[in-house]
Design a protein around this motif. Structure first.
Motif, PDB file in Angstrom:
ATOM      1  N   VAL A   1      41.292  36.014  32.405  1.00 26.10           N
ATOM      2  CA  VAL A   1      41.735  37.275  32.001  1.00 26.10           C
ATOM      3  C   VAL A   1      41.425  37.554  30.600  1.00 26.10           C
ATOM      4  CG1 VAL A   1      43.988  36.425  31.268  1.00 26.10           C
ATOM      5  CG2 VAL A   1      43.775  38.710  32.547  1.00 26.10           C
ATOM      6  N   GLY A   2      41.022  36.561  29.832  1.00 28.51           N
ATOM      7  CA  GLY A   2      40.930  36.930  28.534  1.00 28.51           C
ATOM      8  C   GLY A   2      42.045  36.404  27.330  1.00 28.51           C
ATOM      9  N   LYS A   3      42.747  35.292  27.898  1.00 25.78           N
ATOM     10  CA  LYS A   3      43.856  34.860  26.836  1.00 25.78           C
ATOM     11  C   LYS A   3      43.124  34.165  25.569  1.00 25.78           C
ATOM     12  CE  LYS A   3      45.293  31.789  30.062  1.00 25.78           C
ATOM     13  NZ  LYS A   3      44.227  32.331  30.999  1.00 25.78           N
ATOM     14  N   THR A   4      42.092  33.595  25.639  1.00 23.25           N
ATOM     15  CA  THR A   4      41.381  32.876  24.378  1.00 23.25           C
ATOM     16  C   THR A   4      41.205  34.151  23.366  1.00 23.25           C
ATOM     17  OG1 THR A   4      40.476  31.186  25.778  1.00 23.25           O
ATOM     18  CG2 THR A   4      39.664  31.695  23.519  1.00 23.25           C
TER      19      THR A   4
ATOM     20  N   ARG B   1      44.801  41.721  34.672  1.00 24.24           N
ATOM     21  CA  ARG B   1      43.886  43.013  34.699  1.00 24.24           C
ATOM     22  C   ARG B   1      43.742  43.313  36.393  1.00 24.24           C
ATOM     23  NH1 ARG B   1      39.902  43.130  30.729  1.00 24.24           N
ATOM     24  NH2 ARG B   1      40.102  41.398  29.046  1.00 24.24           N
ATOM     25  N   ASN B   2      43.167  44.441  36.407  1.00 21.00           N
ATOM     26  CA  ASN B   2      42.999  45.101  38.045  1.00 21.00           C
ATOM     27  C   ASN B   2      42.171  43.785  38.684  1.00 21.00           C
ATOM     28  OD1 ASN B   2      44.131  47.216  37.116  1.00 21.00           O
ATOM     29  ND2 ASN B   2      42.265  48.458  36.775  1.00 21.00           N
ATOM     30  N   ARG B   3      42.661  43.663  39.846  1.00 27.30           N
ATOM     31  CA  ARG B   3      41.903  42.642  40.764  1.00 27.30           C
ATOM     32  C   ARG B   3      40.493  42.301  40.696  1.00 27.30           C
ATOM     33  NH1 ARG B   3      43.969  40.329  46.450  1.00 27.30           N
ATOM     34  NH2 ARG B   3      45.931  39.600  44.961  1.00 27.30           N
TER      35      ARG B   3
ATOM     36  N   LEU C   1      39.332  41.570  37.323  1.00 28.20           N
ATOM     37  CA  LEU C   1      39.220  39.917  37.234  1.00 28.20           C
ATOM     38  C   LEU C   1      38.517  39.224  37.724  1.00 28.20           C
ATOM     39  CD1 LEU C   1      41.024  37.693  35.750  1.00 28.20           C
ATOM     40  CD2 LEU C   1      42.594  37.902  38.057  1.00 28.20           C
ATOM     41  N   TYR C   2      38.096  39.408  39.050  1.00 26.37           N
ATOM     42  CA  TYR C   2      37.211  38.679  39.878  1.00 26.37           C
ATOM     43  C   TYR C   2      35.704  38.602  39.323  1.00 26.37           C
ATOM     44  CZ  TYR C   2      40.797  37.875  43.335  1.00 26.37           C
ATOM     45  OH  TYR C   2      42.148  37.614  43.896  1.00 26.37           O
ATOM     46  N   ASP C   3      35.414  39.852  38.857  1.00 25.73           N
ATOM     47  CA  ASP C   3      34.169  40.094  38.376  1.00 25.73           C
ATOM     48  C   ASP C   3      34.049  39.252  37.032  1.00 25.73           C
ATOM     49  OD1 ASP C   3      31.368  41.602  38.238  1.00 25.73           O
ATOM     50  OD2 ASP C   3      32.445  42.249  36.157  1.00 25.73           O
ATOM     51  N   ARG C   4      35.118  39.240  36.127  1.00 29.77           N
ATOM     52  CA  ARG C   4      35.236  38.303  35.133  1.00 29.77           C
ATOM     53  C   ARG C   4      34.843  36.910  35.322  1.00 29.77           C
ATOM     54  NH1 ARG C   4      36.750  40.236  29.890  1.00 29.77           N
ATOM     55  NH2 ARG C   4      37.816  38.325  29.591  1.00 29.77           N
ATOM     56  N   ILE C   5      35.701  36.500  36.244  1.00 24.71           N
ATOM     57  CA  ILE C   5      35.639  34.980  36.839  1.00 24.71           C
ATOM     58  C   ILE C   5      34.163  34.791  37.270  1.00 24.71           C
ATOM     59  CG2 ILE C   5      36.242  33.635  38.772  1.00 24.71           C
ATOM     60  CD1 ILE C   5      39.094  34.809  38.210  1.00 24.71           C
TER      61      ILE C   5
ATOM     62  N   HIS D   1      36.914  29.303  44.382  1.00 28.91           N
ATOM     63  CA  HIS D   1      38.287  28.448  44.200  1.00 28.91           C
ATOM     64  C   HIS D   1      38.883  28.885  42.755  1.00 28.91           C
ATOM     65  CE1 HIS D   1      36.193  24.840  46.706  1.00 28.91           C
ATOM     66  NE2 HIS D   1      37.147  25.924  47.492  1.00 28.91           N
ATOM     67  N   THR D   2      38.205  29.311  41.795  1.00 20.37           N
ATOM     68  CA  THR D   2      38.656  30.131  40.564  1.00 20.37           C
ATOM     69  C   THR D   2      39.430  31.089  40.818  1.00 20.37           C
ATOM     70  OG1 THR D   2      36.613  28.843  39.418  1.00 20.37           O
ATOM     71  CG2 THR D   2      37.944  30.693  38.346  1.00 20.37           C
TER      72      THR D   2
END
Length: 300
Positions: free
Chosen positions: A13-16, A196-198, A201-205, A261-262
């Motif tokens: 999500v961008g926590k770091t 984030r919008n799903r 988020l999935y695209d970022r993953i 899995h992520t």
């Protein structure tokens, strides 16, 4: 008032990024609440902060243990609570960030008084698991603690084995030890959840997994292949590649499984975190949101 600012949310999500920005503004250190970033040599697969980031902002609980070392949420709770008073002498605010649900709950709410597991017992159960699989361990757990047996994910070896370890060490059901009330803390806790919008988020993953591969995740995982039985390496990103090394799938299939899995883990994290009504949620997909200002307002 001494404050622990907890920045939580799903993987990817961008926590770091945001924890670094906020910690820099507050001039405070960061405690990692990631049960895998604490191990050395797993920086790529766990998306650990870079060397540059670690040098820029003081971090704790990143790359401090060998993958062979046993570590638990209760040990994390104990070490964080011992460290915080020293950190508060220099700054009244400390940032904690990560996605390990049990680690965050252990510090914020307290964890049950689980007995320390004897290393001989741990090795015996791990050896049983390696030789005969999870089924005989499940059957023992069913006899010793039918309540927890009916609650636990029976496909999760870490949870099942740990529950049986506790039953055998304590001489009583694991479920009987998981009834402690929430503990009081001598500091204020402010929880901020990032989402984030799903689709985003999935695209970022997916893109992050591709970047991990480009950065050398396959080589990093290959270096741990002989240690693949360790609990620390029963981790998304490594176990799929171990399957590829075993000849059970192609590298492309393994990478797609890491992404899948992520994404599944991210959903699990959100489900867990959303249960806590004390968390203030910020949607990072909202481009009009002033993230830093919102967090600063919560700290007043």
């Amino acid at each position: 008032m001494n404050t622990l600012l907890v920045l939580l949310g799903p993987t990817g999500v961008g926590k770091t990024e945001w924890s670094l920005r906020i910690a820099e503004l507050l001039k405070c250190p960061i405690l990692s609440a990631d049960s895998r970033q604490i191990y050395r040599g797993m920086a790529i697969g766990t998306a650990a902060p870079t060397t540059t980031q670690l040098q820029h902002i003081p971090h704790y609980f990143v790359g401090t243990l060998s993958p062979e070392d046993y570590y638990s949420a209760s040990e994390y709770e104990r070490e964080v609570l011992s460290l915080l008073p020293k950190l508060y002498e220099k700054n009244p605010i400390v940032v904690m960030t990560g996605g390990s649900m049990m680690y965050i709950d252990a510090v914020c709410k307290g964890i049950d008084d689980i007995p320390t597991i004897d290393e001989t017992l741990r090795r015996e159960l791990q050896e049983l698991y390696r030789k005969e699989g999870l089924d005989p361990i499940r059957q023992q757990l069913k006899i010793l603690d039918p309540v927890f047996y009916n609650e636990v994910d029976l496909k999760n070896p870490k949870r099942v084995i740990h529950a049986l370890e506790v039953c055998l060490m304590a001489g009583k059901p694991y479920s009987a030890l998981r009834t402690k009330p929430e503990k009081e803390r001598p500091f204020r806790i402010v929880k901020v959840g990032f989402t984030r919008n799903r689709e985003e988020l999935y695209d970022r993953i997916n893109r992050r997994v591709d970047q991990m591969i480009a950065d050398g995740l396959i080589e990093e995982a290959r270096g741990f292949y002989s240690q693949r039985h360790l609990n620390s390496l029963n981790t998304v990103g490594y176990k799929e590649l171990f399957d590829f090394f075993d000849g059970n799938c192609t590298p492309d299939f393994a990478v797609e499984k890491i992404k899948q899995h992520t994404r599944n883990y991210a959903r699990k994290q959100l489900t867990w975190f959303k249960k806590d009504k004390e968390t203030f949620w910020i949607n990072l997909s909202d481009k009009n949101e002033d993230i830093v200002n919102r967090v600063m307002m919560l700290l007043k």
